[in-house]
Design a protein around this motif. Structure first.
Motif, PDB file in Angstrom:
ATOM      1  N   GLY A   1       0.837  -1.199   0.000  1.00  0.00           N
ATOM      2  CA  GLY A   1       0.000   0.000   0.000  1.00  0.00           C
ATOM      3  C   GLY A   1       0.867   1.241   0.000  1.00  0.00           C
ATOM      4  N   GLY A   2       0.236   2.398   0.172  1.00  0.00           N
ATOM      5  CA  GLY A   2       0.970   3.650   0.307  1.00  0.00           C
ATOM      6  C   GLY A   2       1.870   3.958  -0.876  1.00  0.00           C
ATOM      7  N   LEU A   3       3.063   4.462  -0.580  1.00  0.00           N
ATOM      8  CA  LEU A   3       3.991   4.876  -1.631  1.00  0.00           C
ATOM      9  C   LEU A   3       4.409   3.707  -2.517  1.00  0.00           C
ATOM     10  CD1 LEU A   3       5.715   7.140  -2.872  1.00  0.00           C
ATOM     11  CD2 LEU A   3       7.515   6.515  -1.253  1.00  0.00           C
ATOM     12  N   GLY A   4       4.623   2.528  -1.924  1.00  0.00           N
ATOM     13  CA  GLY A   4       5.036   1.372  -2.712  1.00  0.00           C
ATOM     14  C   GLY A   4       4.022   1.023  -3.784  1.00  0.00           C
ATOM     15  N   LEU A   5       2.768   1.004  -3.405  1.00  0.00           N
ATOM     16  CA  LEU A   5       1.705   0.706  -4.362  1.00  0.00           C
ATOM     17  C   LEU A   5       1.620   1.815  -5.408  1.00  0.00           C
ATOM     18  CD1 LEU A   5      -0.440  -1.522  -4.806  1.00  0.00           C
ATOM     19  CD2 LEU A   5      -2.069  -0.037  -3.627  1.00  0.00           C
ATOM     20  N   GLY A   6       1.798   3.062  -4.961  1.00  0.00           N
ATOM     21  CA  GLY A   6       1.774   4.183  -5.892  1.00  0.00           C
ATOM     22  C   GLY A   6       2.904   4.111  -6.898  1.00  0.00           C
ATOM     23  N   LEU A   7       4.104   3.752  -6.439  1.00  0.00           N
ATOM     24  CA  LEU A   7       5.239   3.619  -7.351  1.00  0.00           C
ATOM     25  C   LEU A   7       5.033   2.464  -8.334  1.00  0.00           C
ATOM     26  CD1 LEU A   7       8.212   4.266  -4.903  1.00  0.00           C
ATOM     27  CD2 LEU A   7       7.564   5.689  -6.867  1.00  0.00           C
ATOM     28  N   LEU A   8       4.426   1.398  -7.865  1.00  0.00           N
ATOM     29  CA  LEU A   8       4.121   0.278  -8.761  1.00  0.00           C
ATOM     30  C   LEU A   8       3.207   0.749  -9.889  1.00  0.00           C
ATOM     31  CD1 LEU A   8       4.102  -2.695  -9.583  1.00  0.00           C
ATOM     32  CD2 LEU A   8       2.291  -3.079  -7.883  1.00  0.00           C
ATOM     33  N   LYS A   9       2.156   1.479  -9.546  1.00  0.00           N
ATOM     34  CA  LYS A   9       1.248   2.018 -10.559  1.00  0.00           C
ATOM     35  C   LYS A   9       1.999   2.936 -11.516  1.00  0.00           C
ATOM     36  CE  LYS A   9      -2.899   2.057  -7.607  1.00  0.00           C
ATOM     37  NZ  LYS A   9      -3.885   2.946  -6.922  1.00  0.00           N
ATOM     38  N   GLY A  10       2.857   3.798 -10.928  1.00  0.00           N
ATOM     39  CA  GLY A  10       3.608   4.742 -11.748  1.00  0.00           C
ATOM     40  C   GLY A  10       4.548   4.062 -12.719  1.00  0.00           C
ATOM     41  N   LEU A  11       5.196   3.004 -12.280  1.00  0.00           N
ATOM     42  CA  LEU A  11       6.092   2.254 -13.163  1.00  0.00           C
ATOM     43  C   LEU A  11       5.323   1.633 -14.319  1.00  0.00           C
ATOM     44  CD1 LEU A  11       8.351   0.532 -10.484  1.00  0.00           C
ATOM     45  CD2 LEU A  11       9.144   2.145 -12.237  1.00  0.00           C
ATOM     46  N   LEU A  12       4.143   1.127 -14.029  1.00  0.00           N
ATOM     47  CA  LEU A  12       3.328   0.497 -15.068  1.00  0.00           C
ATOM     48  C   LEU A  12       2.807   1.522 -16.071  1.00  0.00           C
ATOM     49  CD1 LEU A  12       1.353  -2.035 -12.856  1.00  0.00           C
ATOM     50  CD2 LEU A  12       3.060  -2.593 -14.599  1.00  0.00           C
ATOM     51  N   GLU A  13       2.733   2.775 -15.654  1.00  0.00           N
ATOM     52  CA  GLU A  13       2.220   3.838 -16.524  1.00  0.00           C
ATOM     53  C   GLU A  13       3.320   4.543 -17.315  1.00  0.00           C
ATOM     54  OE1 GLU A  13       0.192   6.284 -13.734  1.00  0.00           O
ATOM     55  OE2 GLU A  13      -1.514   4.914 -13.509  1.00  0.00           O
ATOM     56  N   GLN A  14       4.582   4.129 -17.147  1.00  0.00           N
ATOM     57  CA  GLN A  14       5.681   4.741 -17.895  1.00  0.00           C
ATOM     58  C   GLN A  14       5.518   4.468 -19.394  1.00  0.00           C
ATOM     59  OE1 GLN A  14       8.472   6.713 -16.375  1.00  0.00           O
ATOM     60  NE2 GLN A  14       6.632   6.713 -15.111  1.00  0.00           N
ATOM     61  N   PRO A  15       6.027   5.382 -20.248  1.00  0.00           N
ATOM     62  CA  PRO A  15       5.925   5.158 -21.693  1.00  0.00           C
ATOM     63  C   PRO A  15       6.502   3.809 -22.125  1.00  0.00           C
ATOM     64  CG  PRO A  15       6.651   7.395 -21.236  1.00  0.00           C
ATOM     65  CD  PRO A  15       6.634   6.685 -19.919  1.00  0.00           C
ATOM     66  N   SER A  16       7.608   3.419 -21.473  1.00  0.00           N
ATOM     67  CA  SER A  16       8.199   2.094 -21.711  1.00  0.00           C
ATOM     68  C   SER A  16       8.319   1.395 -20.364  1.00  0.00           C
ATOM     69  CB  SER A  16       9.579   2.222 -22.368  1.00  0.00           C
ATOM     70  OG  SER A  16       9.485   2.843 -23.623  1.00  0.00           O
ATOM     71  N   PRO A  17       7.277   0.705 -19.924  1.00  0.00           N
ATOM     72  CA  PRO A  17       7.304   0.067 -18.606  1.00  0.00           C
ATOM     73  C   PRO A  17       8.413  -0.972 -18.514  1.00  0.00           C
ATOM     74  CG  PRO A  17       5.077   0.084 -19.517  1.00  0.00           C
ATOM     75  CD  PRO A  17       6.007   0.470 -20.626  1.00  0.00           C
ATOM     76  N   PRO A  18       8.886  -1.239 -17.289  1.00  0.00           N
ATOM     77  CA  PRO A  18       9.919  -2.264 -17.116  1.00  0.00           C
ATOM     78  C   PRO A  18       9.473  -3.614 -17.671  1.00  0.00           C
ATOM     79  CG  PRO A  18       9.660  -0.976 -15.111  1.00  0.00           C
ATOM     80  CD  PRO A  18       8.542  -0.577 -16.017  1.00  0.00           C
ATOM     81  N   ARG A  19      10.451  -4.347 -18.179  1.00  0.00           N
ATOM     82  CA  ARG A  19      10.155  -5.696 -18.688  1.00  0.00           C
ATOM     83  C   ARG A  19       9.684  -6.607 -17.561  1.00  0.00           C
ATOM     84  NH1 ARG A  19      13.191 -10.173 -18.884  1.00  0.00           N
ATOM     85  NH2 ARG A  19      15.032  -9.025 -18.167  1.00  0.00           N
ATOM     86  N   LEU A  20      10.289  -6.409 -16.366  1.00  0.00           N
ATOM     87  CA  LEU A  20       9.893  -7.170 -15.187  1.00  0.00           C
ATOM     88  C   LEU A  20       9.840  -6.249 -13.983  1.00  0.00           C
ATOM     89  CD1 LEU A  20      12.051 -10.437 -15.497  1.00  0.00           C
ATOM     90  CD2 LEU A  20       9.548 -10.318 -15.479  1.00  0.00           C
ATOM     91  N   ILE A  21       8.731  -6.304 -13.258  1.00  0.00           N
ATOM     92  CA  ILE A  21       8.600  -5.571 -11.996  1.00  0.00           C
ATOM     93  C   ILE A  21       8.312  -6.583 -10.901  1.00  0.00           C
ATOM     94  CG2 ILE A  21       7.405  -3.776 -10.703  1.00  0.00           C
ATOM     95  CD1 ILE A  21       6.496  -2.559 -13.314  1.00  0.00           C
ATOM     96  N   PHE A  22       9.204  -6.643  -9.932  1.00  0.00           N
ATOM     97  CA  PHE A  22       9.006  -7.523  -8.784  1.00  0.00           C
ATOM     98  C   PHE A  22       8.404  -6.692  -7.656  1.00  0.00           C
ATOM     99  CE2 PHE A  22      12.474  -9.233 -11.296  1.00  0.00           C
ATOM    100  CZ  PHE A  22      12.062 -10.545 -11.483  1.00  0.00           C
ATOM    101  N   ALA A  23       7.125  -6.906  -7.423  1.00  0.00           N
ATOM    102  CA  ALA A  23       6.399  -6.157  -6.398  1.00  0.00           C
ATOM    103  C   ALA A  23       6.463  -6.961  -5.099  1.00  0.00           C
ATOM    104  CB  ALA A  23       4.954  -5.941  -6.829  1.00  0.00           C
ATOM    105  N   ALA A  24       7.370  -6.563  -4.214  1.00  0.00           N
ATOM    106  CA  ALA A  24       7.602  -7.306  -2.978  1.00  0.00           C
ATOM    107  C   ALA A  24       6.647  -6.825  -1.888  1.00  0.00           C
ATOM    108  CB  ALA A  24       9.048  -7.130  -2.530  1.00  0.00           C
ATOM    109  N   CYS A  25       5.999  -7.772  -1.233  1.00  0.00           N
ATOM    110  CA  CYS A  25       4.964  -7.449  -0.250  1.00  0.00           C
ATOM    111  C   CYS A  25       5.091  -8.334   0.980  1.00  0.00           C
ATOM    112  CB  CYS A  25       3.576  -7.697  -0.835  1.00  0.00           C
ATOM    113  SG  CYS A  25       3.235  -6.843  -2.366  1.00  0.00           S
ATOM    114  N   LEU A  26       4.643  -7.806   2.105  1.00  0.00           N
ATOM    115  CA  LEU A  26       4.509  -8.644   3.289  1.00  0.00           C
ATOM    116  C   LEU A  26       3.386  -9.647   3.071  1.00  0.00           C
ATOM    117  CD1 LEU A  26       4.925  -6.075   6.215  1.00  0.00           C
ATOM    118  CD2 LEU A  26       6.437  -7.998   5.672  1.00  0.00           C
ATOM    119  N   ASP A  27       2.326  -9.211   2.379  1.00  0.00           N
ATOM    120  CA  ASP A  27       1.182 -10.076   2.099  1.00  0.00           C
ATOM    121  C   ASP A  27       0.969 -10.161   0.590  1.00  0.00           C
ATOM    122  OD1 ASP A  27      -1.139 -11.521   1.976  1.00  0.00           O
ATOM    123  OD2 ASP A  27      -2.439  -9.916   2.734  1.00  0.00           O
TER     124      ASP A  27
END
Length: 253
Positions: free
Chosen positions: A16-42
């Motif tokens: 949640g919070g900033l981490g979730l926001g950054l995940l959304k932001g990365l996915l919205e980049q003109p050229s999103p990362p080939r792989l995004i590892f979204a690390a979570c406690l849950d």
């Protein structure tokens, strides 16, 4: 403005919070990362799974940065995905706090907050170093950047010894000290890993999480994410071992 272009990213605290926001932001980049590892406690959490839905480049990983075994397991999973290309960008975003004053601060609070805010990024950076080195070597012809290989530590202006911002409004000794220590860790990482082509920078995302009192001028999550990602796209070798905020302004240690 050209967005952040990076092959692979591991982002901690995506629950949640900033981490979730950054995940959304990365996915919205003109050229999103080939792989995004979204690390979570849950990793079963509703919020992160909703964001990741429909994006085959997102891998949701369980990761507790205070648990060495959890970190090792995450490294194995990331290594299996990235192979010899390595990991380009590690964003140490995990953080916690306990409200306190000098009169009420306790050893228990200090230990708990340091474990997450300072020791967690240390252990995570140490564990992912081989994969970051592989990425730096694979992109060896390029200058230092977040696209090549980098560690970004999410810090806070409250950890700036020179500024010591908002003392009257919020003392929070454990949080301030942990972020000051995190900034020193960033400098140490830069000194040690810079020769391997790995860029290491501290970033203050603004007063987003945890929120400050009313009237402290917090930024919205969207503003913070946009600013942080624009900053990451611009960082280079001259920024190694320094401290910046979400507006692209250099901060004093």
């Amino acid at each position: 403005m050209e967005g952040l272009s990076v092959g692979s990213v591991l982002l901690t605290a995506c629950d949640g919070g900033l981490g979730l926001g950054l995940l959304k932001g990365l996915l919205e980049q003109p050229s999103p990362p080939r792989l995004i590892f979204a690390a979570c406690l849950d990793p079963q959490g509703k919020a992160v799974n909703e964001v990741a839905l429909g994006f085959p480049n997102v891998r949701i990983l369980p990761l507790d940065v205070t648990d060495p075994n959890s970190i090792k397991a995450a490294v194995r999973k990331v290594q299996a995905e990235v192979g010899s290309a390595g990991l380009n960008l590690l964003i140490n975003n995990s953080g916690t706090t306990r409200r306190s004053t000098l009169a009420t601060e306790t050893a228990e609070n200090m230990s708990l907050v340091y474990t997450t805010n300072t020791i967690g990024p240390l252990q995570t950076s140490q564990a992912f170093l081989p994969l970051l080195k592989e990425a730096a070597e694979a992109e060896g012809q390029r200058e230092m950047s977040c696209s090549r290989a980098a560690i970004i530590n999410i810090s806070s202006i409250l950890g700036s010894i020179e500024v010591a911002e908002a003392w009257q409004e919020r003392q929070d000794i454990c949080y301030r000290c942990s972020k000051a220590a995190l900034n020193m860790l960033t400098k140490c990482l830069a000194l040690e890993y810079g020769s391997s082509g790995i860029l290491c920078v501290s970033v203050d995302p603004g007063h987003v999480t945890p929120p400050l009192e009313q009237g402290m001028g917090p930024v919205t999550l969207e503003e913070s994410v946009r600013g942080v990602l624009q900053l990451l796209a611009q960082l280079s070798a001259t920024n190694n071992g320094t401290f910046w905020d979400w507006r692209g302004q250099r901060l004093p240690w």
